[in-house]
Design a protein around this motif. Structure first.
Motif, PDB file in Angstrom:
ATOM      1  N   LEU A   1     -25.501  11.410  -2.764  1.00 31.62           N
ATOM      2  CA  LEU A   1     -25.168  12.234  -3.922  1.00 31.62           C
ATOM      3  C   LEU A   1     -26.052  11.812  -5.079  1.00 31.62           C
ATOM      4  O   LEU A   1     -26.719  10.764  -4.992  1.00 31.62           O
ATOM      5  CB  LEU A   1     -23.689  12.090  -4.280  1.00 31.62           C
ATOM      6  CG  LEU A   1     -23.184  10.750  -4.812  1.00 31.62           C
ATOM      7  CD1 LEU A   1     -21.959  10.949  -5.678  1.00 31.62           C
ATOM      8  CD2 LEU A   1     -22.826   9.811  -3.664  1.00 31.62           C
ATOM      9  N   PRO A   2     -26.109  12.586  -6.160  1.00 32.65           N
ATOM     10  CA  PRO A   2     -26.922  12.158  -7.305  1.00 32.65           C
ATOM     11  C   PRO A   2     -26.506  10.776  -7.785  1.00 32.65           C
ATOM     12  O   PRO A   2     -25.334  10.522  -8.047  1.00 32.65           O
ATOM     13  CB  PRO A   2     -26.626  13.243  -8.349  1.00 32.65           C
ATOM     14  CG  PRO A   2     -26.280  14.455  -7.553  1.00 32.65           C
ATOM     15  CD  PRO A   2     -25.530  13.932  -6.359  1.00 32.65           C
ATOM     16  N   GLY A   3     -27.475   9.870  -7.862  1.00 32.09           N
ATOM     17  CA  GLY A   3     -27.196   8.498  -8.260  1.00 32.09           C
ATOM     18  C   GLY A   3     -26.923   7.566  -7.113  1.00 32.09           C
ATOM     19  O   GLY A   3     -26.782   6.355  -7.321  1.00 32.09           O
ATOM     20  N   GLN A   4     -26.851   8.087  -5.886  1.00 32.11           N
ATOM     21  CA  GLN A   4     -26.599   7.236  -4.719  1.00 32.11           C
ATOM     22  C   GLN A   4     -27.368   7.781  -3.517  1.00 32.11           C
ATOM     23  O   GLN A   4     -27.119   8.909  -3.081  1.00 32.11           O
ATOM     24  CB  GLN A   4     -25.107   7.158  -4.400  1.00 32.11           C
ATOM     25  CG  GLN A   4     -24.789   6.336  -3.142  1.00 32.11           C
ATOM     26  CD  GLN A   4     -23.312   6.107  -2.950  1.00 32.11           C
ATOM     27  OE1 GLN A   4     -22.683   5.387  -3.712  1.00 32.11           O
ATOM     28  NE2 GLN A   4     -22.736   6.707  -1.902  1.00 32.11           N
ATOM     29  N   ALA A   5     -28.274   6.974  -2.985  1.00 33.95           N
ATOM     30  CA  ALA A   5     -29.059   7.349  -1.814  1.00 33.95           C
ATOM     31  C   ALA A   5     -28.724   6.397  -0.674  1.00 33.95           C
ATOM     32  O   ALA A   5     -28.818   5.172  -0.828  1.00 33.95           O
ATOM     33  CB  ALA A   5     -30.555   7.289  -2.119  1.00 33.95           C
ATOM     34  N   VAL A   6     -28.316   6.945   0.463  1.00 36.96           N
ATOM     35  CA  VAL A   6     -28.035   6.137   1.651  1.00 36.96           C
ATOM     36  C   VAL A   6     -29.352   5.922   2.384  1.00 36.96           C
ATOM     37  O   VAL A   6     -29.937   6.866   2.921  1.00 36.96           O
ATOM     38  CB  VAL A   6     -26.996   6.827   2.560  1.00 36.96           C
ATOM     39  CG1 VAL A   6     -26.720   5.957   3.779  1.00 36.96           C
ATOM     40  CG2 VAL A   6     -25.711   7.097   1.789  1.00 36.96           C
ATOM     41  N   LEU A   7     -29.835   4.677   2.406  1.00 42.13           N
ATOM     42  CA  LEU A   7     -31.125   4.363   3.025  1.00 42.13           C
ATOM     43  C   LEU A   7     -31.016   4.335   4.537  1.00 42.13           C
ATOM     44  O   LEU A   7     -31.917   4.792   5.232  1.00 42.13           O
ATOM     45  CB  LEU A   7     -31.638   3.027   2.481  1.00 42.13           C
ATOM     46  CG  LEU A   7     -31.750   2.940   0.955  1.00 42.13           C
ATOM     47  CD1 LEU A   7     -32.283   1.577   0.528  1.00 42.13           C
ATOM     48  CD2 LEU A   7     -32.625   4.068   0.408  1.00 42.13           C
ATOM     49  N   TRP A   8     -29.929   3.763   5.046  1.00 42.50           N
ATOM     50  CA  TRP A   8     -29.634   3.822   6.482  1.00 42.50           C
ATOM     51  C   TRP A   8     -28.164   3.479   6.682  1.00 42.50           C
ATOM     52  O   TRP A   8     -27.538   2.855   5.841  1.00 42.50           O
ATOM     53  CB  TRP A   8     -30.526   2.899   7.309  1.00 42.50           C
ATOM     54  CG  TRP A   8     -30.471   1.426   6.967  1.00 42.50           C
ATOM     55  CD1 TRP A   8     -31.328   0.742   6.172  1.00 42.50           C
ATOM     56  CD2 TRP A   8     -29.492   0.459   7.433  1.00 42.50           C
ATOM     57  NE1 TRP A   8     -30.955  -0.597   6.094  1.00 42.50           N
ATOM     58  CE2 TRP A   8     -29.848  -0.796   6.867  1.00 42.50           C
ATOM     59  CE3 TRP A   8     -28.382   0.538   8.264  1.00 42.50           C
ATOM     60  CZ2 TRP A   8     -29.105  -1.946   7.108  1.00 42.50           C
ATOM     61  CZ3 TRP A   8     -27.643  -0.615   8.505  1.00 42.50           C
ATOM     62  CH2 TRP A   8     -28.017  -1.837   7.942  1.00 42.50           C
ATOM     63  N   THR A   9     -27.650   3.916   7.789  1.00 39.90           N
ATOM     64  CA  THR A   9     -26.252   3.624   8.103  1.00 39.90           C
ATOM     65  C   THR A   9     -26.042   3.695   9.605  1.00 39.90           C
ATOM     66  O   THR A   9     -26.775   4.417  10.308  1.00 39.90           O
ATOM     67  CB  THR A   9     -25.306   4.614   7.389  1.00 39.90           C
ATOM     68  OG1 THR A   9     -23.957   4.220   7.602  1.00 39.90           O
ATOM     69  CG2 THR A   9     -25.505   6.032   7.889  1.00 39.90           C
ATOM     70  N   ARG A  10     -25.092   2.935  10.115  1.00 41.36           N
ATOM     71  CA  ARG A  10     -24.733   3.007  11.532  1.00 41.36           C
ATOM     72  C   ARG A  10     -23.233   2.738  11.683  1.00 41.36           C
ATOM     73  O   ARG A  10     -22.647   1.957  10.940  1.00 41.36           O
ATOM     74  CB  ARG A  10     -25.541   2.038  12.385  1.00 41.36           C
ATOM     75  CG  ARG A  10     -25.412   0.565  12.020  1.00 41.36           C
ATOM     76  CD  ARG A  10     -26.150  -0.316  13.044  1.00 41.36           C
ATOM     77  NE  ARG A  10     -26.220  -1.697  12.594  1.00 41.36           N
ATOM     78  CZ  ARG A  10     -27.274  -2.228  11.992  1.00 41.36           C
ATOM     79  NH1 ARG A  10     -28.353  -1.484  11.774  1.00 41.36           N
ATOM     80  NH2 ARG A  10     -27.273  -3.485  11.616  1.00 41.36           N
ATOM     81  N   LEU A  11     -22.663   3.410  12.654  1.00 39.97           N
ATOM     82  CA  LEU A  11     -21.238   3.298  12.933  1.00 39.97           C
ATOM     83  C   LEU A  11     -21.064   2.931  14.396  1.00 39.97           C
ATOM     84  O   LEU A  11     -21.562   3.628  15.277  1.00 39.97           O
ATOM     85  CB  LEU A  11     -20.533   4.630  12.634  1.00 39.97           C
ATOM     86  CG  LEU A  11     -19.074   4.764  13.073  1.00 39.97           C
ATOM     87  CD1 LEU A  11     -18.188   3.772  12.322  1.00 39.97           C
ATOM     88  CD2 LEU A  11     -18.580   6.192  12.850  1.00 39.97           C
ATOM     89  N   GLU A  12     -20.346   1.819  14.650  1.00 40.20           N
ATOM     90  CA  GLU A  12     -20.087   1.362  16.007  1.00 40.20           C
ATOM     91  C   GLU A  12     -18.585   1.350  16.248  1.00 40.20           C
ATOM     92  O   GLU A  12     -17.818   0.882  15.404  1.00 40.20           O
ATOM     93  CB  GLU A  12     -20.665  -0.046  16.224  1.00 40.20           C
ATOM     94  CG  GLU A  12     -22.174  -0.132  16.037  1.00 40.20           C
ATOM     95  CD  GLU A  12     -22.689  -1.549  16.199  1.00 40.20           C
ATOM     96  OE1 GLU A  12     -21.857  -2.470  16.456  1.00 40.20           O
ATOM     97  OE2 GLU A  12     -23.900  -1.759  16.036  1.00 40.20           O
ATOM     98  N   VAL A  13     -18.170   1.852  17.407  1.00 42.22           N
ATOM     99  CA  VAL A  13     -16.758   1.931  17.761  1.00 42.22           C
ATOM    100  C   VAL A  13     -16.543   1.255  19.109  1.00 42.22           C
ATOM    101  O   VAL A  13     -17.295   1.500  20.067  1.00 42.22           O
ATOM    102  CB  VAL A  13     -16.287   3.396  17.836  1.00 42.22           C
ATOM    103  CG1 VAL A  13     -14.812   3.462  18.201  1.00 42.22           C
ATOM    104  CG2 VAL A  13     -16.554   4.105  16.519  1.00 42.22           C
ATOM    105  N   THR A  14     -15.528   0.382  19.183  1.00 40.44           N
ATOM    106  CA  THR A  14     -15.192  -0.321  20.417  1.00 40.44           C
ATOM    107  C   THR A  14     -13.691  -0.231  20.656  1.00 40.44           C
ATOM    108  O   THR A  14     -12.905  -0.558  19.755  1.00 40.44           O
ATOM    109  CB  THR A  14     -15.608  -1.809  20.334  1.00 40.44           C
ATOM    110  OG1 THR A  14     -16.984  -1.888  19.954  1.00 40.44           O
ATOM    111  CG2 THR A  14     -15.416  -2.492  21.670  1.00 40.44           C
ATOM    112  N   PRO A  15     -13.256   0.227  21.842  1.00 37.84           N
ATOM    113  CA  PRO A  15     -14.060   0.702  22.968  1.00 37.84           C
ATOM    114  C   PRO A  15     -14.763   2.013  22.620  1.00 37.84           C
ATOM    115  O   PRO A  15     -14.315   2.744  21.734  1.00 37.84           O
ATOM    116  CB  PRO A  15     -13.015   0.901  24.078  1.00 37.84           C
ATOM    117  CG  PRO A  15     -11.736   1.131  23.359  1.00 37.84           C
ATOM    118  CD  PRO A  15     -11.794   0.301  22.121  1.00 37.84           C
TER     119      PRO A  15
END
Length: 298
Positions: free
Chosen positions: A31-45
Motif C-alpha cells: 500500500l502507499p507507504g509500505q512495500a513488501v519486498l518479499w514474503t513466504r508462507l509455510e504451513v505444516t502439515p
C-alpha cells in the motif's frame, strides 16, 4: 525503514483433528507507504489444498484445507517490508469533522470506499457511551485531525494496558467502565466512538516495533500482533493511522497486515475443525530492522 517480520503460530491438539479449513491473514499488504519486498508462507502439515488470493478488503489471504488427521498445526510467515508512511497534514488544513461525516453519509465518488466503514459490524457497533466519551474531543467545527489526535491521546492517557482482563468478546461498554484492556479493546473502543459521531473508521491489523530492555538482546518470538485505527480525513487527505494503545500517529514503527471492519474480518488465523479439543495455542512475532536480524538471541 526495512523490517524483517516473522510470525509463527502453533496449535497443539489434545486429540487428532480429522478435517480442517482455515483462513489466514498473516502476509503484509502492499500500500502507499509500505512495500513488501518479499514474503513466504509455510504451513505444516502441508494442506491438501491451498488457495492464495485477496479478501473483500483487498488484504492478502490464504485458504487452507486439511483432510488427514493431525495433532499439530503450524503457520509460519516471513517477510521483508519497506515502511515509510507519510506525515499527516497540518491539523488546521483538514475539514471540520462534521463535514467529513456529511460527505461519508452521502457516499459516492471519493467517499464510496470510506462510507462502508460507518456501519456497525459484528464486533464493533456504533456505541452511544463511546460517542459521549468522544464528544469531549469533537467540539463543533473542530478540524477532524485535531479531534482524532485528541481522542487518540485521551485513550492512551486515561486507559491502562493490561493483558488478561478482557477477551475477544468483551463489549465496548465494559472496556469503558474498566478503563483497561489491550490494543484490540482500545481499537474497538475508538472505532465504535468514531462510528457513533459519523467519522469512518477501520480496524488495522499488523505489528509494531518494540525494543528489548536496556542492556539485553532481543529474543526470538518476544513480540505480539498489534491493532490500531484507520480514520478517514476526507477525500483530499484520505486515511490516517492512529494508535490509541501508544498515543501515536502511525509512521515508521508499524507494519500493516490489512484492515477490516473489526477484528473478525482480519484475525490472523480462523477456521473450522472436525475433532481436536484441549488445544494449546502459542504465537511468536518478531519485527526487527532487517540489518539487525542476525543479532536476535534464540
Amino acid at each position: 525503514m526495512i523490517y524483517r517480520v516473522r510470525h509463527a503460530t502453533r496449535y497443539v491438539y489434545g486429540r487428532p483433528v480429522d478435517l480442517a479449513a482455515h483462513i489466514v491473514h498473516v502476509t503484509p499488504r502492499d500500500l502507499p507507504g509500505q512495500a513488501v519486498l518479499w514474503t513466504r508462507l509455510e504451513v505444516t502439515p502441508a494442506p491438501v489444498r491451498r488457495v492464495d488470493g485477496v479478501d473483500y478488503f483487498g488484504n492478502p489471504v490464504a485458504w487452507l484445507y486439511h483432510e488427514a488427521p493431525h495433532l499439530t498445526f503450524d503457520v509460519l510467515t516471513e517477510s521483508e517490508v519497506d515502511v515509510d508512511f507519510a506525515r499527516p497534514p497540518p491539523e488546521e488544513t483538514t475539514l471540520a469533522w462534521e463535514d467529513v461525516a456529511a460527505l461519508a453519509r452521502v457516499g459516492g465518488g471519493p467517499a464510496l470506499d470510506a462510507a462502508e466503514f460507518l456501519f456497525d459490524s459484528p464486533m464493533c457497533a456504533a456505541n452511544a457511551a463511546a460517542g459521549e466519551y468522544a464528544a469531549l474531543s469533537f467540539a463543533p467545527g473542530r478540524p477532524v485531525l485535531a479531534a482524532l489526535l485528541d481522542l487518540n491521546r485521551r485513550i492512551y492517557t486515561e486507559f491502562r494496558f493490561r493483558a488478561g482482563v478482557t477477551t475477544l468478546s468483551t463489549p465496548v461498554d465494559q472496556v469503558l467502565s474498566r478503563r483497561e484492556g489491550v490494543c484490540q479493546d482500545f481499537t474497538h473502543l475508538m472505532i465504535s466512538a468514531l462510528r457513533q459521531v459519523g467519522v469512518p473508521a477501520r480496524y488495522m491489523s499488523g505489528y509494531i516495533r518494540t525494543r528489548p530492555p536496556p542492556g539485553q538482546k532481543r529474543r526470538l518470538g518476544s513480540d505480539q500482533s498489534h491493532a490500531w485505527v484507520g480514520a478517514w480525513l476526507g477525500p483530499e487527505h484520505g486515511w490516517v493511522g492512529l494508535d490509541p494503545t501508544n498515543g501515536i500517529v502511525v509512521r515508521a514503527e508499524h507494519v500493516v497486515l490489512g484492515w477490516g471492519r473489526d477484528y473478525g474480518d482480519i484475525s490472523p488465523v480462523r477456521g473450522l475443525i472436525l475433532g481436536g479439543g484441549d488445544d494449546v495455542l502459542t504465537v511468536g512475532v518478531d519485527l526487527v530492522p532487517a540489518d539487525e536480524w542476525p543479532d536476535i538471541a534464540p
